[in-house]
Design an enzyme around this catalytic site. Structure first.
Site, PDB file in Angstrom:
ATOM      1  N   SER A  27      22.605 -51.574  77.586  1.00  0.00           N
ATOM      2  CA  SER A  27      22.969 -52.797  76.895  1.00  0.00           C
ATOM      3  C   SER A  27      21.844 -53.806  76.928  1.00  0.00           C
ATOM      4  CB  SER A  27      24.213 -53.397  77.564  1.00  0.00           C
ATOM      5  OG  SER A  27      24.456 -54.700  77.086  1.00  0.00           O
ATOM      6  N   CYS A  28      21.781 -54.644  75.926  1.00  0.00           N
ATOM      7  CA  CYS A  28      21.009 -55.873  75.884  1.00  0.00           C
ATOM      8  C   CYS A  28      21.552 -56.621  74.679  1.00  0.00           C
ATOM      9  CB  CYS A  28      19.511 -55.615  75.722  1.00  0.00           C
ATOM     10  SG  CYS A  28      18.505 -56.169  77.119  1.00  0.00           S
ATOM     11  N   ASP A  29      21.776 -57.885  74.811  1.00  0.00           N
ATOM     12  CA  ASP A  29      22.407 -58.632  73.727  1.00  0.00           C
ATOM     13  C   ASP A  29      21.814 -60.019  73.609  1.00  0.00           C
ATOM     14  OD1 ASP A  29      24.975 -56.915  72.904  1.00  0.00           O
ATOM     15  OD2 ASP A  29      24.732 -56.801  75.063  1.00  0.00           O
ATOM     16  N   GLU A 114      15.130 -56.737  72.289  1.00  0.00           N
ATOM     17  CA  GLU A 114      16.051 -55.633  72.521  1.00  0.00           C
ATOM     18  C   GLU A 114      15.308 -54.318  72.332  1.00  0.00           C
ATOM     19  OE1 GLU A 114      19.314 -56.314  73.118  1.00  0.00           O
ATOM     20  OE2 GLU A 114      19.200 -58.451  72.705  1.00  0.00           O
TER      21      GLU A 114
END
Length: 439
Positions: A27-29, A114
């Protein structure tokens, strides 16, 4: 040299791309809200940085510099020509690398990146990391659009690539970026040296570990479409859809899972479209059911950032950082650029100079203890919370009250009730107070 615990290994991923292990972060947001998406006349930026679980993320301030012509700049792996003048920056960055996952400059620009994989192969050599490009965009860009030009020019000149985690096993990726200032935002998506950008002027927007720009293109690499045609990825007929054309045919499994997280993040930010504040953005970054906040597996949320950029240029921008893992168990501490900021060494990691395993060839053959004071104190506090949950929760409740108090003071400043110059040392004070509570 003190060698620390080995990197926690993650479950193997059987998929490979061009000889590189396709083992992307879970994940990365990144999020942004522009008026009328924000409750007030503010642009709100937020990001969770999801990295290997035991990686230390520091928060470091670097003043602007004047450099003689012909100077060279040492980035994580390569040298590039330095510019004559850089902006002051504050960065949330993995302690082992030169670049940053996210940060801001004194011109009111914020950038986060990202990881993505595309049809363009990931080059095996060392080049500029996506995190290097984040820092370079902040140091050299006086606006979001100017920072975009900085990044795309450097991308075309030097390329992107290199080891993206502190481990000898190869792991690299392409990058997307969210660039924000007081007036607008830009989504920049890359595939090797090629790129495409989309301008966002109002409302809310989020990005995750995937290509999202389709036909709504505001700027692009001049050879992008001809390369796509030459590769047989686009027939040259009809609208050009970047994400459809450059997304890999067999994406890593975790990149596929990111689609669901992207949808969850979109739902969360759309839910608050028209009422976004710093507090709301923090609550989104703390959301575990959606997967936005990670606290299990080989990767977790190792740092978080929220920025408030008032449209009124007479008001200062405020940048909040956790400097510790998991925002649901950390507090956001505010940083405000000032003429003489107090250096907060207790969130800066030790330096190892030429003996650093990142600098020695072959790289990443050992590990050193990069934990800063706040990270160590937070580790102890989390351990105590597990053994004595009542006491741990009591300390955490006090710290969250401190966070609320800071938010109230900043709200009063933005409303003109107290002068901004009284809050220049707030980040230092909050870090110092947090460590004392942990002890």
């Amino acid at each position: 040299m003190e060698v620390w615990a080995p990197l926690m290994k993650m479950p193997p991923d059987t998929q490979k791309m061009d000889g590189w292990m396709a083992e992307p972060p879970m994940s990365c947001d990144c999020f942004v809200s522009l008026p009328p998406g924000s409750r007030d006349d503010h642009v709100i930026f937020g990001k969770n940085s999801d990295r290997p679980r035991d990686e230390v993320q520091e928060v470091a301030y670097y003043p602007g510099t004047s450099n003689p012509p012909g100077s060279m700049l040492e980035c994580t792996f390569i040298q590039i020509p330095q510019v004559e003048q850089t902006h002051a920056v504050v960065l949330s960055k993995p302690a082992w690398m030169w670049g940053a996952e996210m940060g801001a400059n004194d011109q009111g620009v914020c950038i986060g990146n990202e990881a993505v994989w595309t049809r363009e192969p990931v080059a095996p050599g060392e080049a500029l990391l996506g995190m290097d490009l984040v820092r370079l965009g902040l140091e050299r860009g006086g606006s979001a659009r100017a920072a975009l030009t900085v990044i795309t020019d450097l991308l075309e000149q030097h390329g992107q690539g290199g080891q993206c985690r502190e481990d000898p096993e190869p792991f690299s990726y392409h990058n997307t970026f969210l660039l924000v200032d007081r007036h607008e935002a830009w989504v920049l998506e890359t595939a090797g040296r090629f790129w495409v950008a989309q301008k966002v002027s109002e409302g809310v927007k989020n990005i995750s570990n995937q290509l999202t720009i389709s036909t709504d293109i505001s700027a692009e690499h001049p050879e992008l479409r001809s390369v796509a045609q030459a590769q047989g990825w686009w027939d040259g007929q009809g609208d050009f859809n970047f994400s459809q054309t450059f997304s890999p045919e067999n994406p890593p499994a975790r990149m596929e899972l990111a689609k669901q997280r992207y949808k969850g993040g979109t739902a969360l930010i759309q839910q608050h479209n028209g009422s976004m504040t710093a507090e709301v953005m923090m609550s989104i970054l703390r959301d575990k059911p959606s997967g936005i906040c990670m606290d299990s597996g080989g990767f977790c949320t190792t740092g978080s950032m929220v920025s408030v950029l008032p449209r009124d240029t007479n008001l200062p921008c405020i940048h909040f950082f956790t400097a510790t893992p998991d925002p649901s168990r950390s507090i956001f501490k505010p940083f405000i650029f000032s003429d003489c900021p107090t250096r907060v060494l207790r969130v800066v990691s030790p330096q190892f100079g030429p003996d650093d395993p990142v600098r020695k060839q072959p790289r990443f053959q050992s590990r050193v203890d990069r934990r800063h004071d706040l990270y160590k104190a937070h580790q102890v506090a989390r351990s105590n919370m597990e053994s004595k949950p009542d006491e741990g929760l009591a300390v955490y409740d006090i710290l969250r009250d401190l966070e609320s108090q800071c938010l109230s003071e900043i709200s009063a400043m933005l409303n003109g009730e107290i002068p901004g110059d009284e809050l220049g040392d707030l980040f230092f004070d909050c870090v110092d107070t947090e460590i004392k509570f942990y002890q």
